[in-house]
Design a protein around this motif. Structure first.
Motif, PDB file in Angstrom:
ATOM      1  N   ARG A  89       0.872  -1.191   0.000  1.00 28.99           N
ATOM      2  CA  ARG A  89       0.000   0.000   0.000  1.00 28.99           C
ATOM      3  C   ARG A  89       0.899   1.227   0.000  1.00 28.99           C
ATOM      4  N   THR A  90       0.580   2.192  -0.858  1.00 30.95           N
ATOM      5  CA  THR A  90       1.466   3.356  -0.992  1.00 30.95           C
ATOM      6  C   THR A  90       0.722   4.646  -0.651  1.00 30.95           C
ATOM      7  N   ASP A  91       0.031   4.639   0.479  1.00 36.46           N
ATOM      8  CA  ASP A  91      -0.746   5.813   0.899  1.00 36.46           C
ATOM      9  C   ASP A  91       0.025   6.756   1.814  1.00 36.46           C
ATOM     10  N   GLY A  92       1.234   6.366   2.244  1.00 34.84           N
ATOM     11  CA  GLY A  92       2.022   7.245   3.090  1.00 34.84           C
ATOM     12  C   GLY A  92       1.662   7.147   4.559  1.00 34.84           C
ATOM     13  N   THR A  93       2.281   8.017   5.329  1.00 30.10           N
ATOM     14  CA  THR A  93       2.202   7.962   6.800  1.00 30.10           C
ATOM     15  C   THR A  93       2.058   9.366   7.353  1.00 30.10           C
ATOM     16  N   ILE A  94       1.268   9.495   8.420  1.00 36.53           N
ATOM     17  CA  ILE A  94       1.373  10.717   9.228  1.00 36.53           C
ATOM     18  C   ILE A  94       1.732  10.317  10.663  1.00 36.53           C
ATOM     19  N   VAL A  95       2.399  11.238  11.337  1.00 37.98           N
ATOM     20  CA  VAL A  95       2.741  11.022  12.746  1.00 37.98           C
ATOM     21  C   VAL A  95       2.097  12.162  13.515  1.00 37.98           C
ATOM     22  N   VAL A  96       1.365  11.853  14.572  1.00 34.08           N
ATOM     23  CA  VAL A  96       0.690  12.927  15.317  1.00 34.08           C
ATOM     24  C   VAL A  96       1.150  12.944  16.765  1.00 34.08           C
ATOM     25  N   ALA A  97       0.976  14.118  17.376  1.00 34.71           N
ATOM     26  CA  ALA A  97       1.394  14.327  18.765  1.00 34.71           C
ATOM     27  C   ALA A  97       0.155  14.546  19.618  1.00 34.71           C
ATOM     28  N   ALA A  98       0.080  13.840  20.734  1.00 35.49           N
ATOM     29  CA  ALA A  98      -1.101  13.977  21.596  1.00 35.49           C
ATOM     30  C   ALA A  98      -1.014  15.212  22.494  1.00 35.49           C
ATOM     31  N   ASP A  99       0.186  15.563  22.959  1.00 35.81           N
ATOM     32  CA  ASP A  99       0.283  16.724  23.856  1.00 35.81           C
ATOM     33  C   ASP A  99       1.508  17.568  23.472  1.00 35.81           C
ATOM     34  N   GLY A 100       1.713  18.636  24.239  1.00 37.47           N
ATOM     35  CA  GLY A 100       2.776  19.582  23.892  1.00 37.47           C
ATOM     36  C   GLY A 100       4.159  18.946  23.938  1.00 37.47           C
ATOM     37  N   THR A 101       4.372  18.061  24.893  1.00 38.44           N
ATOM     38  CA  THR A 101       5.679  17.397  24.989  1.00 38.44           C
ATOM     39  C   THR A 101       5.884  16.478  23.794  1.00 38.44           C
ATOM     40  N   ASP A 102       4.817  15.789  23.399  1.00 43.10           N
ATOM     41  CA  ASP A 102       4.910  14.931  22.203  1.00 43.10           C
ATOM     42  C   ASP A 102       5.203  15.787  20.963  1.00 43.10           C
ATOM     43  N   ARG A 103       4.564  16.949  20.898  1.00 37.08           N
ATOM     44  CA  ARG A 103       4.784  17.862  19.757  1.00 37.08           C
ATOM     45  C   ARG A 103       6.256  18.295  19.704  1.00 37.08           C
ATOM     46  N   ALA A 104       6.805  18.610  20.885  1.00 38.12           N
ATOM     47  CA  ALA A 104       8.218  19.019  20.919  1.00 38.12           C
ATOM     48  C   ALA A 104       9.103  17.869  20.426  1.00 38.12           C
ATOM     49  N   GLU A 105       8.738  16.652  20.777  1.00 44.96           N
ATOM     50  CA  GLU A 105       9.519  15.486  20.335  1.00 44.96           C
ATOM     51  C   GLU A 105       9.437  15.331  18.805  1.00 44.96           C
ATOM     52  N   LEU A 106       8.236  15.544  18.267  1.00 39.26           N
ATOM     53  CA  LEU A 106       8.097  15.466  16.803  1.00 39.26           C
ATOM     54  C   LEU A 106       8.887  16.573  16.118  1.00 39.26           C
ATOM     55  N   ASP A 107       8.924  17.763  16.735  1.00 42.64           N
ATOM     56  CA  ASP A 107       9.709  18.854  16.150  1.00 42.64           C
ATOM     57  C   ASP A 107      11.196  18.480  16.122  1.00 42.64           C
ATOM     58  N   ARG A 108      11.656  17.802  17.204  1.00 42.42           N
ATOM     59  CA  ARG A 108      13.065  17.362  17.221  1.00 42.42           C
ATOM     60  C   ARG A 108      13.313  16.331  16.124  1.00 42.42           C
ATOM     61  N   LEU A 109      12.339  15.415  15.936  1.00 44.01           N
ATOM     62  CA  LEU A 109      12.484  14.398  14.878  1.00 44.01           C
ATOM     63  C   LEU A 109      12.550  15.084  13.511  1.00 44.01           C
ATOM     64  N   ALA A 110      11.676  16.085  13.310  1.00 41.61           N
ATOM     65  CA  ALA A 110      11.655  16.787  12.016  1.00 41.61           C
ATOM     66  C   ALA A 110      12.991  17.494  11.773  1.00 41.61           C
ATOM     67  N   ALA A 111      13.554  18.120  12.831  1.00 43.68           N
ATOM     68  CA  ALA A 111      14.831  18.827  12.672  1.00 43.68           C
ATOM     69  C   ALA A 111      15.955  17.835  12.362  1.00 43.68           C
ATOM     70  N   PHE A 112      15.929  16.681  13.046  1.00 48.92           N
ATOM     71  CA  PHE A 112      16.936  15.635  12.811  1.00 48.92           C
ATOM     72  C   PHE A 112      16.869  15.160  11.358  1.00 48.92           C
ATOM     73  N   LEU A 113      15.642  14.903  10.889  1.00 48.88           N
ATOM     74  CA  LEU A 113      15.473  14.414   9.518  1.00 48.88           C
ATOM     75  C   LEU A 113      15.873  15.481   8.513  1.00 48.88           C
ATOM     76  N   ASP A 114      15.516  16.724   8.822  1.00 52.26           N
ATOM     77  CA  ASP A 114      15.876  17.839   7.944  1.00 52.26           C
ATOM     78  C   ASP A 114      17.403  17.912   7.794  1.00 52.26           C
ATOM     79  N   GLY A 115      18.105  17.725   8.921  1.00 52.61           N
ATOM     80  CA  GLY A 115      19.575  17.750   8.911  1.00 52.61           C
ATOM     81  C   GLY A 115      20.156  16.646   8.040  1.00 52.61           C
ATOM     82  N   LEU A 116      19.392  15.591   7.836  1.00 51.27           N
ATOM     83  CA  LEU A 116      19.852  14.490   6.985  1.00 51.27           C
ATOM     84  C   LEU A 116      19.336  14.638   5.560  1.00 51.27           C
ATOM     85  N   GLY A 117      18.690  15.780   5.282  1.00 48.04           N
ATOM     86  CA  GLY A 117      18.165  16.021   3.939  1.00 48.04           C
ATOM     87  C   GLY A 117      16.871  15.289   3.659  1.00 48.04           C
ATOM     88  N   ARG A 118      16.218  14.814   4.712  1.00 49.05           N
ATOM     89  CA  ARG A 118      14.945  14.103   4.526  1.00 49.05           C
ATOM     90  C   ARG A 118      13.835  14.962   5.107  1.00 49.05           C
TER      91      ARG A 118
END
Ligand code: GLY
Length: 366
Positions: A89-118
């Protein structure tokens, strides 16, 4: 010319893929008492190198991304060989955050991935709901990762079984393996020009050099199905952080959804725990409230083959014994690339440094 003989020990996704691809040039025998019934049957089936990425695991992300690229051709070839679809199945993925701390963790993941060009796209809560109306719980936004996909793992295992229908199967557990030899539990020895050890979490029990390298990491999943009159599951894979705990929902074509997964160090115990089921359901319901109305179809547990660095172990362990194990959370994702590496190594090539067995020589020697 008579084909050389190969014994593959282990009938999970990796072992069956190797049987399938190798049988073009080797006379292959599979050894497994119950092929297809281990961790590969319990999996969610995510093909998700980006959303499984973790600081310090960049080589695994690279390997997973290469395997994801190989997945469409692997699925097409398998469907041709098996006569049934592979379940991609090629529908893709979303990742969601339940609270503010989870959101901060997702922001860190996004920055890490961005640093790797992803790059991944940040989503506001409203955008999450527009993409996936089933995500009706209060969320603090998320990330869109359109190229992390999924496969129906049971459909995949059916396709692999059909693709190797001509491969003889010895339905007995192996007791130990060494170069060119498999000793069966209960007696008897099988011999071949080469043996591939692909027994997942059990690999560490079959060869001394793996006993400190491969360990079982238990995971529980639930299979749910939307009942008539309920809001159906999301179209994409939905991953979530809920008060720091990771959860995923992987939809199936038939209105089913796999909810996973717990992760514990519990030896070879595959009993499903009350606490595991409770936590999975509570976290899933917080993100997709309609889950509470779904049919609970199955609870099961499997054993991921973990390694000290979470990377697989692929290469010669000794003369005549090749290993392809230790895929931890990524066996299904890594099946195509593992099969390609095994093919190259059997033909005299070298495995990539990131997966070589001798990187664990220090642990092994202790
Ligand atoms: N790949 C997801 C899991 O192991 O739970």
């Amino acid at each position: 010319m008579t084909a050389r003989t190969l014994i593959v020990v282990g009938g999970g996704v990796v072992g069956l893929s190797i049987c399938w691809r190798a049988s073009a040039s080797w006379q292959v025998t599979l050894v497994d008492p119950a092929a297809g019934s281990g961790a590969s049957a319990v999996a969610g089936g995510m093909l998700a190198p980006v959303t499984e990425a973790w600081h310090g695991e960049e080589p695994l992300l690279e390997l997973g991304a290469a395997s994801l690229d190989a997945w469409p051709a692997y699925a097409d070839d398998l469907a041709s060989a098996a006569g049934v679809p592979a379940g991609l199945r090629t529908d893709g993925t979303i990742v969601v955050a339940a609270d503010g701390t989870d959101r901060a963790e997702l922001d860190r993941l996004a920055a890490f991935l961005d640093g790797l060009g992803r790059q991944v796209r940040s989503l506001r809560p409203r955008e999450v709901r527009e993409l996936e109306p089933a995500v009706a719980g209060p969320v603090r936004g998320g990330l869109s990762v359109p190229h992390d996909h999924a496969v129906d793992n049971r459909q995949l295992m059916t396709a692999l079984s059909l693709a190797i229908r001509d491969v003889p199967v010895v339905r007995t557990a192996a007791a130990s393996v060494r170069g060119g030899e498999v000793t069966l539990a209960g007696g008897g020895v099988l011999r071949a020009d080469a043996v591939v050890l692909a027994a997942g979490a059990y690999s560490g029990r079959l060869h001394e050099r793996l006993s400190r390298v491969v360990r079982p990491v238990k995971g529980e999943i639930l299979r749910l199905r939307a009942r008539p009159g309920t809001v159906g599951p999301p179209r994409r894979t939905v991953r979530a952080l809920v008060a720091g705990r990771a959860m995923y929902l992987v939809p199936r074509d038939d209105g089913g959804v796999v909810l996973g997964a717990t992760q514990y160090e519990a030896g070879f115990d595959t009993r499903v725990t009350v606490g595991g089921v409770r936590d999975l359901l509570a976290d899933a319901e917080r993100i997709v409230p309609e889950i509470g109305e779904y049919e609970l179809v199955e609870c099961s547990a499997g054993l991921r083959p973990g390694t000290p660095d979470n990377r697989p172990v692929i290469g010669w362990l000794e003369d005549g014994l090749l290993v392809a194990t230790g895929h931890h959370r990524n066996g299904i994702l890594l099946a195509p690339v593992t099969t390609d590496i095994v093919r190259d190594v059997l033909a005299g090539g070298e495995p990539p440094a990131a997966v070589r067995p001798d990187r664990f020589s220090v642990e092994v020697a202790r």
